[in-house]
Motif scaffolding. Structure first.
Motif, PDB file in Angstrom:
ATOM      1  N   ASN A 143       0.816  -1.211   0.000  1.00  0.00           N
ATOM      2  CA  ASN A 143       0.000   0.000   0.000  1.00  0.00           C
ATOM      3  C   ASN A 143       0.851   1.262   0.000  1.00  0.00           C
ATOM      4  O   ASN A 143       0.448   2.290  -0.559  1.00  0.00           O
ATOM      5  CB  ASN A 143      -0.935   0.002   1.213  1.00  0.00           C
ATOM      6  CG  ASN A 143      -2.186  -0.823   0.995  1.00  0.00           C
ATOM      7  OD1 ASN A 143      -2.562  -1.114  -0.149  1.00  0.00           O
ATOM      8  ND2 ASN A 143      -2.835  -1.218   2.082  1.00  0.00           N
ATOM      9  N   LEU A 144       2.026   1.197   0.620  1.00  0.00           N
ATOM     10  CA  LEU A 144       2.931   2.346   0.608  1.00  0.00           C
ATOM     11  C   LEU A 144       3.424   2.618  -0.809  1.00  0.00           C
ATOM     12  O   LEU A 144       3.494   3.780  -1.240  1.00  0.00           O
ATOM     13  CB  LEU A 144       4.113   2.099   1.537  1.00  0.00           C
ATOM     14  CG  LEU A 144       5.083   3.261   1.733  1.00  0.00           C
ATOM     15  CD1 LEU A 144       4.378   4.485   2.321  1.00  0.00           C
ATOM     16  CD2 LEU A 144       6.256   2.840   2.633  1.00  0.00           C
ATOM     17  N   ILE A 145       3.725   1.568  -1.545  1.00  0.00           N
ATOM     18  CA  ILE A 145       4.126   1.739  -2.948  1.00  0.00           C
ATOM     19  C   ILE A 145       2.990   2.356  -3.746  1.00  0.00           C
ATOM     20  O   ILE A 145       3.197   3.292  -4.533  1.00  0.00           O
ATOM     21  CB  ILE A 145       4.555   0.378  -3.541  1.00  0.00           C
ATOM     22  CG1 ILE A 145       5.890  -0.071  -2.932  1.00  0.00           C
ATOM     23  CG2 ILE A 145       4.668   0.464  -5.069  1.00  0.00           C
ATOM     24  CD1 ILE A 145       6.261  -1.498  -3.265  1.00  0.00           C
ATOM     25  N   GLU A 175      15.687  -5.675   0.039  1.00  0.00           N
ATOM     26  CA  GLU A 175      14.245  -5.428  -0.057  1.00  0.00           C
ATOM     27  C   GLU A 175      13.966  -3.986  -0.461  1.00  0.00           C
ATOM     28  O   GLU A 175      13.020  -3.707  -1.205  1.00  0.00           O
ATOM     29  CB  GLU A 175      13.583  -5.739   1.286  1.00  0.00           C
ATOM     30  CG  GLU A 175      12.065  -5.766   1.229  1.00  0.00           C
ATOM     31  CD  GLU A 175      11.443  -6.107   2.564  1.00  0.00           C
ATOM     32  OE1 GLU A 175      10.203  -6.217   2.621  1.00  0.00           O
ATOM     33  OE2 GLU A 175      12.184  -6.268   3.555  1.00  0.00           O
ATOM     34  N   LEU A 176      14.829  -3.062   0.010  1.00  0.00           N
ATOM     35  CA  LEU A 176      14.668  -1.658  -0.368  1.00  0.00           C
ATOM     36  C   LEU A 176      14.937  -1.450  -1.847  1.00  0.00           C
ATOM     37  O   LEU A 176      14.300  -0.617  -2.494  1.00  0.00           O
ATOM     38  CB  LEU A 176      15.595  -0.785   0.479  1.00  0.00           C
ATOM     39  CG  LEU A 176      15.488   0.724   0.281  1.00  0.00           C
ATOM     40  CD1 LEU A 176      14.052   1.216   0.430  1.00  0.00           C
ATOM     41  CD2 LEU A 176      16.400   1.457   1.265  1.00  0.00           C
ATOM     42  N   LYS A 177      15.866  -2.203  -2.406  1.00  0.00           N
ATOM     43  CA  LYS A 177      16.118  -2.140  -3.849  1.00  0.00           C
ATOM     44  C   LYS A 177      14.852  -2.510  -4.612  1.00  0.00           C
ATOM     45  O   LYS A 177      14.432  -1.803  -5.541  1.00  0.00           O
ATOM     46  CB  LYS A 177      17.254  -3.095  -4.241  1.00  0.00           C
ATOM     47  CG  LYS A 177      17.460  -3.244  -5.753  1.00  0.00           C
ATOM     48  CD  LYS A 177      18.556  -4.260  -6.039  1.00  0.00           C
ATOM     49  CE  LYS A 177      18.798  -4.408  -7.550  1.00  0.00           C
ATOM     50  NZ  LYS A 177      17.648  -5.025  -8.244  1.00  0.00           N
ATOM     51  N   THR A 178      14.208  -3.607  -4.215  1.00  0.00           N
ATOM     52  CA  THR A 178      12.967  -4.030  -4.865  1.00  0.00           C
ATOM     53  C   THR A 178      11.881  -2.976  -4.693  1.00  0.00           C
ATOM     54  O   THR A 178      11.115  -2.684  -5.620  1.00  0.00           O
ATOM     55  CB  THR A 178      12.508  -5.368  -4.281  1.00  0.00           C
ATOM     56  OG1 THR A 178      13.550  -6.333  -4.421  1.00  0.00           O
ATOM     57  CG2 THR A 178      11.255  -5.867  -4.984  1.00  0.00           C
ATOM     58  N   PHE A 179      11.819  -2.397  -3.502  1.00  0.00           N
ATOM     59  CA  PHE A 179      10.835  -1.354  -3.196  1.00  0.00           C
ATOM     60  C   PHE A 179      11.032  -0.149  -4.116  1.00  0.00           C
ATOM     61  O   PHE A 179      10.075   0.347  -4.731  1.00  0.00           O
ATOM     62  CB  PHE A 179      10.997  -0.951  -1.731  1.00  0.00           C
ATOM     63  CG  PHE A 179      10.034   0.092  -1.239  1.00  0.00           C
ATOM     64  CD1 PHE A 179       8.804  -0.275  -0.718  1.00  0.00           C
ATOM     65  CD2 PHE A 179      10.357   1.443  -1.281  1.00  0.00           C
ATOM     66  CE1 PHE A 179       7.912   0.680  -0.243  1.00  0.00           C
ATOM     67  CE2 PHE A 179       9.474   2.406  -0.813  1.00  0.00           C
ATOM     68  CZ  PHE A 179       8.250   2.027  -0.294  1.00  0.00           C
ATOM     69  N   SER A 180      12.262   0.340  -4.237  1.00  0.00           N
ATOM     70  CA  SER A 180      12.533   1.537  -5.042  1.00  0.00           C
ATOM     71  C   SER A 180      12.315   1.287  -6.523  1.00  0.00           C
ATOM     72  O   SER A 180      11.944   2.204  -7.267  1.00  0.00           O
ATOM     73  CB  SER A 180      13.961   2.037  -4.800  1.00  0.00           C
ATOM     74  OG  SER A 180      14.922   1.115  -5.279  1.00  0.00           O
ATOM     75  N   GLU A 181      12.535   0.055  -6.982  1.00  0.00           N
ATOM     76  CA  GLU A 181      12.348  -0.263  -8.401  1.00  0.00           C
ATOM     77  C   GLU A 181      10.885  -0.130  -8.829  1.00  0.00           C
ATOM     78  O   GLU A 181      10.599   0.046 -10.014  1.00  0.00           O
ATOM     79  CB  GLU A 181      12.842  -1.686  -8.694  1.00  0.00           C
ATOM     80  CG  GLU A 181      14.355  -1.809  -8.698  1.00  0.00           C
ATOM     81  CD  GLU A 181      14.810  -3.242  -8.870  1.00  0.00           C
ATOM     82  OE1 GLU A 181      15.982  -3.445  -9.217  1.00  0.00           O
ATOM     83  OE2 GLU A 181      13.988  -4.170  -8.649  1.00  0.00           O
ATOM     84  N   LYS A 182       9.967  -0.207  -7.879  1.00  0.00           N
ATOM     85  CA  LYS A 182       8.546  -0.094  -8.206  1.00  0.00           C
ATOM     86  C   LYS A 182       8.066   1.352  -8.228  1.00  0.00           C
ATOM     87  O   LYS A 182       6.891   1.618  -8.478  1.00  0.00           O
ATOM     88  CB  LYS A 182       7.727  -0.910  -7.202  1.00  0.00           C
ATOM     89  CG  LYS A 182       8.010  -2.415  -7.283  1.00  0.00           C
ATOM     90  CD  LYS A 182       7.208  -3.189  -6.251  1.00  0.00           C
ATOM     91  CE  LYS A 182       7.510  -4.677  -6.338  1.00  0.00           C
ATOM     92  NZ  LYS A 182       6.755  -5.460  -5.332  1.00  0.00           N
ATOM     93  N   LEU A 183       8.978   2.279  -7.951  1.00  0.00           N
ATOM     94  CA  LEU A 183       8.641   3.702  -7.949  1.00  0.00           C
ATOM     95  C   LEU A 183       9.408   4.396  -9.060  1.00  0.00           C
ATOM     96  O   LEU A 183      10.559   4.079  -9.323  1.00  0.00           O
ATOM     97  CB  LEU A 183       9.004   4.338  -6.598  1.00  0.00           C
ATOM     98  CG  LEU A 183       8.365   3.707  -5.356  1.00  0.00           C
ATOM     99  CD1 LEU A 183       8.970   4.306  -4.104  1.00  0.00           C
ATOM    100  CD2 LEU A 183       6.850   3.906  -5.371  1.00  0.00           C
TER     101      LEU A 183
END
Length: 375
Positions: A143-145, A175-183
């Protein structure tokens, strides 16, 4: 410094625009917060933590306590003034993520039917730095993404605004790498890790709202932010290794790291754009465009003829030459020019119906490629 920008026939209209760039205009942070209290409909500006008590009157619920902790931290970290946009929700506990998402996202059906973050479109001159420090506490990662993606889309439509986004407080580097890739957003930047003050953890966006404001007031938008010592009472919640810093920078995450002198510094100057655009160049570009819009405003009601076109082109060129003199613009790739101004009249029935079209290309990064602006 202020300069008169219009040489039009309406000399009695004193139209000014900041130079340097936009000193006193940039460095205006906006924090969007939810509270259980009946909040003011319009944004409010405060210059001390004490003023918050008249709005959020106690800290009994989790979200109201976050309001107090983050705003108190902003002023303790050196912030001077803060614009607050409150959104009231009924549930104030830790598990109000779904309610936060629906109420803060809101809707944008028309100019007169907006809610949540889209109310910011009704205040386009509100500020230039935007943060949602409660979001990464209240929302699960998916949801944050989703929320950050909507914020990325929103700030693209706001003339001066850059969003400072917080990574989740408990997240590993991979995990942060994966998170940032979606933004992906040229007008948003992601920061990690959280910081710790004596009262507990604070979202990094709160720190950098204050740091950007201090720098802009002292040096204008052009002042360096990265590689500058942070306040001595700032300590990151996680001390990153050299490998982690390099890895996260490669994935466009701005981090807090310890330098060789033992000071903690911001390391990174990245937006979330896949086009490798830097945060400083994006802020500068938006400030230049807004200055050009202000220069053009006095011509809106004038005769749209060749004389108006000549004067407008002259005003634009004078302003841009000032930026060259202050080494804000650099020689570009076309005949070593720092800027190019092209103008055109779209002829209609009369000079009152004509449209003036101005195409500006500027080089803001050495050695530089031209960036195109249409005014």
């Amino acid at each position: 410094m202020l300069r008169k920008t219009s040489k039009s026939s309406f000399d009695e209209i004193q139209h000014y625009t900041p130079t340097g760039l936009q000193r006193g205009v940039t460095g205006s942070p906006v924090m969007v917060l939810v509270t259980t209290f009946e909040a003011p409909e319009k944004p409010v500006e405060i210059s001390s933590y004490k003023q918050l008590w008249s709005i959020v009157k106690d800290k009994k619920t989790f979200i109201d306590r976050l309001c107090h902790e983050f705003i108190d931290a902003f002023f303790r970290l050196g912030g001077r003034r803060l614009i607050l946009k409150f959104i009231k929700i009924e549930n104030g506990d830790k598990n109000c993520g779904d309610l936060y998402l629906s109420e803060v996202l809101g809707h944008d059906r028309s100019y007169v039917d907006r809610s949540g973050i889209y109310l910011l479109r009704s205040y386009e001159s509100l500020g230039d730095l935007l943060a949602f420090p409660q979001a990464s506490v209240l929302l699960e990662k998916d949801n944050l993404i989703k929320f950050y993606q909507k914020v990325n889309d929103l700030v693209l439509s706001l003339p001066m605004m850059i969003a400072l986004l917080d990574a989740p407080i408990h997240i590993g580097t991979q995990e942060l790498k994966t998170f940032s890739e979606k933004l992906n957003g040229s007008d948003s930047a992601l920061f990690y890790p959280w910081i710790t003050l004596e009262d507990g953890p604070v979202a990094p966006s709160v720190l950098f709202l204050a740091i950007f404001q201090i720098s802009d007031l002292r040096n204008s938008i052009l002042g360096p932010i990265a590689n500058q010592p942070l306040p001595q009472d700032v300590y990151p919640s996680k001390v990153l290794s050299i490998e982690d810093v390099r890895f996260l920078n490669e994935n466009r995450v701005n981090v807090i790291k310890k330098n060789s002198s033992g000071d903690f510094i911001l390391w990174g100057n990245y937006t979330l754009s896949s086009d490798d655009e830097t945060l400083s160049s994006r802020r500068t570009l938006k400030a230049i465009r807004e200055s050009l819009v202000k220069i053009a405003e006095p011509y809106v009601l004038e005769h749209q003829d060749t004389e108006s076109l000549r004067l407008l082109e002259e005003d634009f060129s004078e302003f841009l030459q000032e930026l060259v003199d202050f080494k804000i613009l650099y020689p570009g790739l076309i005949d070593n020019q720092s800027f190019i101004v092209n103008t055109e009249i779209n002829n209609k029935k009369s000079k009152y119906d004509n449209g003036l079209y101005i195409d500006v290309q500027i080089c803001i990064e050495e050695p530089g490629k031209f960036i195109k602006l249409q005014i």
